[in-house]
Design a protein around this motif. Structure first.
Motif, mmCIF file in Angstrom:
data_model
loop_
_atom_site.group_PDB
_atom_site.id
_atom_site.type_symbol
_atom_site.label_atom_id
_atom_site.label_comp_id
_atom_site.label_asym_id
_atom_site.label_seq_id
_atom_site.Cartn_x
_atom_site.Cartn_y
_atom_site.Cartn_z
ATOM 1 N N LYS A 100 0.816 -1.211 0.000
ATOM 2 C CA LYS A 100 0.000 0.000 0.000
ATOM 3 C C LYS A 100 0.852 1.264 0.000
ATOM 4 C CE LYS A 100 -4.081 -2.243 1.591
ATOM 5 N NZ LYS A 100 -3.500 -3.566 1.349
ATOM 6 N N PHE A 101 2.023 1.150 -0.612
ATOM 7 C CA PHE A 101 2.849 2.353 -0.769
ATOM 8 C C PHE A 101 2.268 3.205 -1.896
ATOM 9 C CE2 PHE A 101 6.488 4.653 -2.637
ATOM 10 C CZ PHE A 101 6.823 5.412 -1.532
ATOM 11 N N ILE A 102 1.743 2.543 -2.914
ATOM 12 C CA ILE A 102 1.031 3.278 -3.956
ATOM 13 C C ILE A 102 -0.366 2.666 -4.093
ATOM 14 C CG2 ILE A 102 3.035 3.964 -5.328
ATOM 15 C CD1 ILE A 102 2.358 1.598 -7.209
ATOM 16 N N ASN A 103 -1.256 3.424 -4.701
ATOM 17 C CA ASN A 103 -2.578 2.892 -5.023
ATOM 18 C C ASN A 103 -2.630 2.600 -6.504
ATOM 19 O OD1 ASN A 103 -3.495 3.385 -2.356
ATOM 20 N ND2 ASN A 103 -3.673 5.562 -2.913
ATOM 21 N N ARG A 104 -3.488 1.661 -6.853
ATOM 22 C CA ARG A 104 -3.572 1.269 -8.256
ATOM 23 C C ARG A 104 -3.892 2.465 -9.146
ATOM 24 N NH1 ARG A 104 -2.924 0.431 -12.533
ATOM 25 N NH2 ARG A 104 -3.312 -1.356 -13.889
ATOM 26 N N GLU A 105 -4.720 3.397 -8.633
ATOM 27 C CA GLU A 105 -5.104 4.518 -9.493
ATOM 28 C C GLU A 105 -4.003 5.591 -9.597
ATOM 29 O OE1 GLU A 105 -6.726 3.302 -6.941
ATOM 30 O OE2 GLU A 105 -7.174 4.832 -5.438
ATOM 31 N N ASP A 106 -2.894 5.404 -8.882
ATOM 32 C CA ASP A 106 -1.775 6.354 -8.993
ATOM 33 C C ASP A 106 -0.926 6.114 -10.240
ATOM 34 O OD1 ASP A 106 -2.468 7.423 -6.577
ATOM 35 O OD2 ASP A 106 -0.988 6.277 -5.422
ATOM 36 N N VAL A 107 -1.088 4.951 -10.849
ATOM 37 C CA VAL A 107 -0.223 4.626 -11.987
ATOM 38 C C VAL A 107 -1.026 4.149 -13.185
ATOM 39 C CG1 VAL A 107 2.007 4.083 -10.943
ATOM 40 C CG2 VAL A 107 0.175 2.397 -10.804
ATOM 41 N N TYR A 108 -0.576 4.582 -14.342
ATOM 42 C CA TYR A 108 -1.105 4.033 -15.592
ATOM 43 C C TYR A 108 0.040 3.200 -16.169
ATOM 44 C CZ TYR A 108 -3.015 3.557 -20.240
ATOM 45 O OH TYR A 108 -3.493 3.027 -21.412
ATOM 46 N N ILE A 109 -0.179 1.896 -16.241
ATOM 47 C CA ILE A 109 0.948 1.004 -16.505
ATOM 48 C C ILE A 109 0.997 0.575 -17.972
ATOM 49 C CG2 ILE A 109 2.102 -1.107 -15.768
ATOM 50 C CD1 ILE A 109 0.284 -1.015 -13.235
ATOM 51 N N ILE A 110 2.079 0.958 -18.623
ATOM 52 C CA ILE A 110 2.304 0.505 -19.993
ATOM 53 C C ILE A 110 3.293 -0.655 -19.911
ATOM 54 C CG2 ILE A 110 3.054 1.149 -22.307
ATOM 55 C CD1 ILE A 110 2.457 4.064 -21.564
ATOM 56 N N GLY A 111 2.769 -1.855 -20.001
ATOM 57 C CA GLY A 111 3.621 -3.034 -19.860
ATOM 58 C C GLY A 111 4.269 -3.404 -21.177
ATOM 59 N N VAL A 112 5.539 -3.751 -21.101
ATOM 60 C CA VAL A 112 6.257 -4.174 -22.289
ATOM 61 C C VAL A 112 6.869 -5.540 -22.022
ATOM 62 C CG1 VAL A 112 7.969 -3.527 -23.994
ATOM 63 C CG2 VAL A 112 6.893 -1.768 -22.630
ATOM 64 N N SER A 113 6.528 -6.508 -22.840
ATOM 65 C CA SER A 113 7.064 -7.839 -22.602
ATOM 66 C C SER A 113 8.479 -7.938 -23.164
ATOM 67 C CB SER A 113 6.178 -8.876 -23.287
ATOM 68 O OG SER A 113 6.800 -10.137 -23.185
ATOM 69 N N VAL A 179 -2.095 -1.377 -20.388
ATOM 70 C CA VAL A 179 -1.953 -1.882 -21.761
ATOM 71 C C VAL A 179 -0.714 -2.756 -21.793
ATOM 72 C CG1 VAL A 179 -3.030 -0.094 -23.171
ATOM 73 C CG2 VAL A 179 -0.673 0.196 -22.399
ATOM 74 N N LEU A 180 -0.759 -3.755 -22.640
ATOM 75 C CA LEU A 180 0.399 -4.640 -22.759
ATOM 76 C C LEU A 180 0.871 -4.645 -24.201
ATOM 77 C CD1 LEU A 180 2.263 -6.868 -21.537
ATOM 78 C CD2 LEU A 180 0.608 -8.518 -22.394
ATOM 79 N N LEU A 181 2.173 -4.473 -24.371
ATOM 80 C CA LEU A 181 2.751 -4.564 -25.706
ATOM 81 C C LEU A 181 3.615 -5.823 -25.758
ATOM 82 C CD1 LEU A 181 3.783 -0.828 -25.945
ATOM 83 C CD2 LEU A 181 1.890 -1.913 -27.144
ATOM 84 N N GLY A 182 3.491 -6.551 -26.839
ATOM 85 C CA GLY A 182 4.286 -7.777 -26.981
ATOM 86 C C GLY A 182 3.553 -8.987 -26.454
ATOM 87 N N GLU A 183 4.174 -10.132 -26.699
ATOM 88 C CA GLU A 183 3.544 -11.407 -26.346
ATOM 89 C C GLU A 183 3.971 -11.850 -24.956
ATOM 90 O OE1 GLU A 183 1.962 -13.498 -28.844
ATOM 91 O OE2 GLU A 183 1.983 -11.671 -30.073
#
Ligand code: SF4
Ligand code: SF4
Ligand code: SF4
Ligand code: FES
Lengths: 343, 346, 140
Positions: A100-113, A179-183
């Protein structure tokens, strides 16, 4: 390998819609082979972004700064921060969420595989390149890294220059993202604890000699602490002064700050530092390997965190960084936890 | 005094210096560092640059000032522990690192001489090795009034001529070193001298990095205390101590008492390096921190090196060794920052 | 004759069981070696790894952490947390190359004065052949 243009498109979209304050990614640096963290505020600046096998930094570390900054602002901008994460980095986010150091709504996660590859080790790469500047670097389909310099293209088998952490990585794609980029191609290493087992197999005296030599080199620049996304405490046992001082703190309280270790960079004190750093990361370290990467004296500190990762798995069947709802390693127990060492 | 020394005679020269402590760059697992040498054969001058400069010998990271202990007669007794050094020689000092010592000389000298520093400094001779090839892609000594064969601070300067070294003796201390093995040194031929000139000229060309407009930096900085530039440039800084601990010119320190026993009282007063990039560096005991964020700390590093020091001592407090650039884990590049400073507001 | 090496042991004993156990040994006049510096803590679960390291750093030859038996902790769960944490600390110390005999954990109830004295006797016997602990000790 994930296409840079796709990445830029995602970053641009959220910046344009003003959904995020800024996006943390990677840009070219001027100082060497590796890129620098980039803080992109305007949609047009996404052109600066890069994505290639040198994008090694775990950018989640900057969420600590963001949180501190926000705490100081009178009217903070409540929008999330956009952040580009690889597999290991995403697991750091999971731990930060779990704690609980951050909240989910504090970050917009652009995932890269990382797909079937990973990121390269700067020292291994520079040995191959001998000071030549990289013009382009990418993976081919067959586990090679193709580096273009002014002298043309060189093909290097990935296993020769990938970072050690990547060679032992158990989940090379993001576990949490918007969002996720890559497989999500999983590449199972033969033995994720090879490096640790090498040290474990040494005799007691050899182990001590190894660590004695390594830890004696430490100059206590604390880069290994400063770079770690999990080392977010306001006050650290190694600091000489209390940070948690308020107007009500009495002189006595200040004077009684316990000095657990001295500032002298000698073996005994360096040992206290490294032991505490490691144990405080038990069940939290997700093996992004940043601590080891930044050490100017090349001290293999990753071996310490990796050892704890192995013990947590063996003794308590605990994996860090996969489930934000799981209780943390040392604030939980099972009835069947081993106690054969207790008298 | 100009001489040449055959490379194969170099170990013999070092052997004649048996009354000195000898330090030289040593490689271990790809890292170079200045270490105490036992055999001359250990010395390998084919190195680039060391992680830490010879600062770590003259101004060690840990220095014991004094010992104190409870004694029956006097209450607490104090024993000063000044370093009592045997004469030393450091081989393979890069010109930028030698020049850096002339800067720390100013800080630890002047009206108050720091004996701990000077006892070592005076006993140590510096034998330089000029940089025929820049030891780091981030070298920029030319910008800060240095050069790859600068003699500042050195007692002897050697230049690699292939199978021999061109040896320039620059001080009395240096002369003593060379005289200890007179027969090994020969007078240089005309060809040697030409060679030297050519190598020096080429060396300068090989340095690719520079600050475009360094002269503008100090006056610009004077107006930039409140500039938003510091915020922008420090965004990626992680507040580690690498840039300053590795810098050959940084000299800040902390003093602590280390207690070995509280009853009867016994302990030592110890000086260690300190670091302006650490958040606790400026922390007051009231809880107030005048440099509360990373912007103010980056500003301090740049201001101290290129404004305050220039005002005080008429020198940049930087010798262009490039360590802080190469070793910064997040790519903060002092050259880039200085370029932005000089262009600021233009 | 050369004096025999007498190891110094720092023992973190929880107030409710182990410390009471050691008191029982004392008031019952059981004999056991005087090598222990006992430090009473509220619960074995409150022993930070820093306490343990600090003891070694300041020259302890051996360190013992002792609490109530599983199920008996005054704070219900403290000793279960301790069991996990200490397991990790023990393995990590071993990984660094410290002799494993130097760091022990035990369960001692308020009624187990005899067990406590036995643990200390054994600990001292195991430490004696190792000699002084110099690896983690701050040089004086
Ligand atoms: S980064 Fe390396 S030198 Fe710096 S404190 Fe960590 S281990 Fe020590
Ligand atoms: S301790 Fe090192 S490996 Fe672990 S999360 Fe921190 S930086 Fe990454
Ligand atoms: S400021 Fe950087 S380049 Fe200048 S002397 Fe210091 S470390 Fe070297
Ligand atoms: S009170 Fe004894 S272990 Fe918790």
């Amino acid at each position: 390998m994930v296409n840079l243009e796709d990445l830029k498109k995602e970053a641009k979209a959220v910046l344009k819609d003003e959904k995020v304050k800024y996006v943390i990614g990677y840009e070219k640096s001027s100082n060497g082979l590796m890129p620098a963290p980039a803080f992109i505020k305007k949609p047009e600046d996404v052109e600066k972004l890069i994505w290639d096998p040198t994008c090694i930094h775990n950018l989640t570390r900057f969420l600590t700064d963001e949180k501190q900054k926000k705490a100081r602002e009178k009217q903070p901008d409540e929008r999330p921060v956009g952040i580009i994460v690889k597999g290991c980095d995403s697991r750091a986010l999971v731990v930060l969420l779990q704690e609980k150091f951050i909240n989910r709504e504090d970050v917009y996660i652009i995932g890269v595989s990382c797909e079937s590859a990973g990121v390269v080790d700067e020292k291994k790469l520079s040995k191959k390149l001998k000071d030549k500047k990289i013009e382009n670097i990418e993976f081919d389909e067959k586990d090679n890294i193709i580096v273009t310099t002014k002298d043309g293209k060189t093909k290097i088998p990935a296993s020769e220059i990938l970072a050690e952490r990547c060679l032992e990585c158990r989940a090379n794609f993001p576990v949490i993202y918007d969002v996720l980029l890559g497989e999500k191609t999983k590449r199972q290493p033969e033995n994720p604890f090879q490096s640790v087992e090498k040290i474990e197999s040494l005799s007691e005296q050899e182990r001590w000699d190894f660590w004695k030599e390594q830890l004696s080199k430490c100059i206590r620049c604390y880069a290994c602490r400063s770079v770690c996304p999990m080392c977010y405490c306001d006050e650290c046992v190694v600091d000489t002064i209390n940070f948690a001082v308020t107007a009500d703190t009495t002189a006595e309280e200040k004077a009684q700050k316990i000095k657990w270790l001295e500032k002298s960079p000698v073996l005994s004190e360096n040992f206290v530092y490294h032991f505490i750093r490691a144990i405080h990361l038990a069940g939290r370290c997700i093996d992004c390997g940043e601590c080891e990467r930044v050490c100017p004296l090349d001290i293999p500190i990753r071996f310490l965190n990796k050892k704890l990762e192995k013990d947590a798995k063996e003794l308590f069947d605990y994996d860090s960084g996969f489930d934000p709802d799981q209780p943390s390693l040392i604030s939980s127990f099972r009835d069947e936890d081993p106690e054969d060492f207790i008298r | 005094m100009e001489k040449v020394l055959a490379k194969k005679s170099f170990p013999q020269w070092v052997k004649t210096l048996s009354s000195y402590k000898i330090f030289a760059p040593i490689e271990k697992e790809d890292l170079w560092s200045y270490e105490l040498i036992e055999k001359p054969e250990q010395i390998n001058l084919d190195y680039l640059n060391t992680v830490l400069s010879p600062k770590k010998i003259i101004f060690p990271q840990r220095e014991v000032y004094l010992e104190f202990f409870a004694s029956n007669e006097e209450g607490i007794e104090v024993k000063e522990l000044l370093p009592d050094e045997k004469p030393s020689v450091i081989f393979g000092v890069r010109p930028c690192d030698a020049k850096a010592l002339t800067l720390t000389d100013k800080v630890f000298g002047g009206d108050f001489e720091d004996l701990y520093y000077w006892n070592r400094r005076k006993q140590t001779a510096l034998v330089g090795l000029s940089c025929s090839t820049p030891p780091s892609p981030n070298c920029f000594c030319l910008t800060v009034d240095g050069s790859p064969f600068s003699k500042d601070g050195l007692d002897v300067l050697m230049t690699d001529l292939g199978d021999k070294y061109f040896v320039e003796t620059l001080t009395k201390k240096g002369e003593q070193l060379v005289n200890s093995a007179k027969t090994l040194f020969k007078a240089p031929t005309e060809k040697d001298k030409k060679n030297l000139a050519k190598i020096q000229q080429d060396a300068k060309k090989k340095i690719t990095r520079q600050v475009e407009n360094i002269k503008k930096v100090p006056p610009q900085l004077k107006e930039m205390f409140d500039s938003p530039l510091w915020d922008e440039e420090s965004m990626s800084c992680i507040q580690c101590g690498i840039c300053t601990y590795l810098c050959p010119t940084c000299h800040c320190f902390d003093i602590n008492d280390e207690i070995d026993s509280s009853s009867p009282l016994k302990g030592k007063r110890i000086r260690t390096w300190d670091n302006c990039q650490f958040p606790d560096f400026t922390m007051h005991s009231s809880g107030h921190n005048p440099r509360p964020d990373k912007a103010s700390r980056l500003r301090q590093r740049i201001m101290h090196k290129f404004q305050y020091f220039v005002e005080l001592y008429k020198n940049y407090q930087c010798t262009g060794c490039g360590r802080c650039i190469s070793q910064c884990p997040v790519g903060i590049d002092i050259i880039e920052v200085l370029d932005k400073v000089s262009d600021y507001g233009a | 004759m050369a004096e025999e090496f007498e190891p110094k042991i720092v023992a973190f004993l929880c107030k409710w069981c182990s410390s009471a156990g050691s008191d029982l040994a004392g008031v019952s006049r059981m004999e056991y070696p005087p090598n222990v510096v006992p430090i009473t803590v509220m619960c074995s679960g409150s022993v930070s790894p820093l306490y343990i390291l600090s003891a070694f750093n300041k020259g302890a030859d051996g360190v013992l952490v002792s609490g109530c038996h599983p199920g008996d902790c005054h704070y219900i769960k403290g000793n279960y947390y301790a069991r996990r944490r200490i397991a990790l600390v023990k393995r990590l110390l071993d990984y660094f190359g410290l002799e494993p005999q130097r760091f022990q954990m035990s369960w001692v109830s308020a009624a187990e004065g005899v067990k406590y004295t036995q643990i200390i006797k054994d600990f001292v016997q195991e430490l004696k052949p190792l000699g002084p602990q110099k690896k983690l000790r701050r040089a004086q």
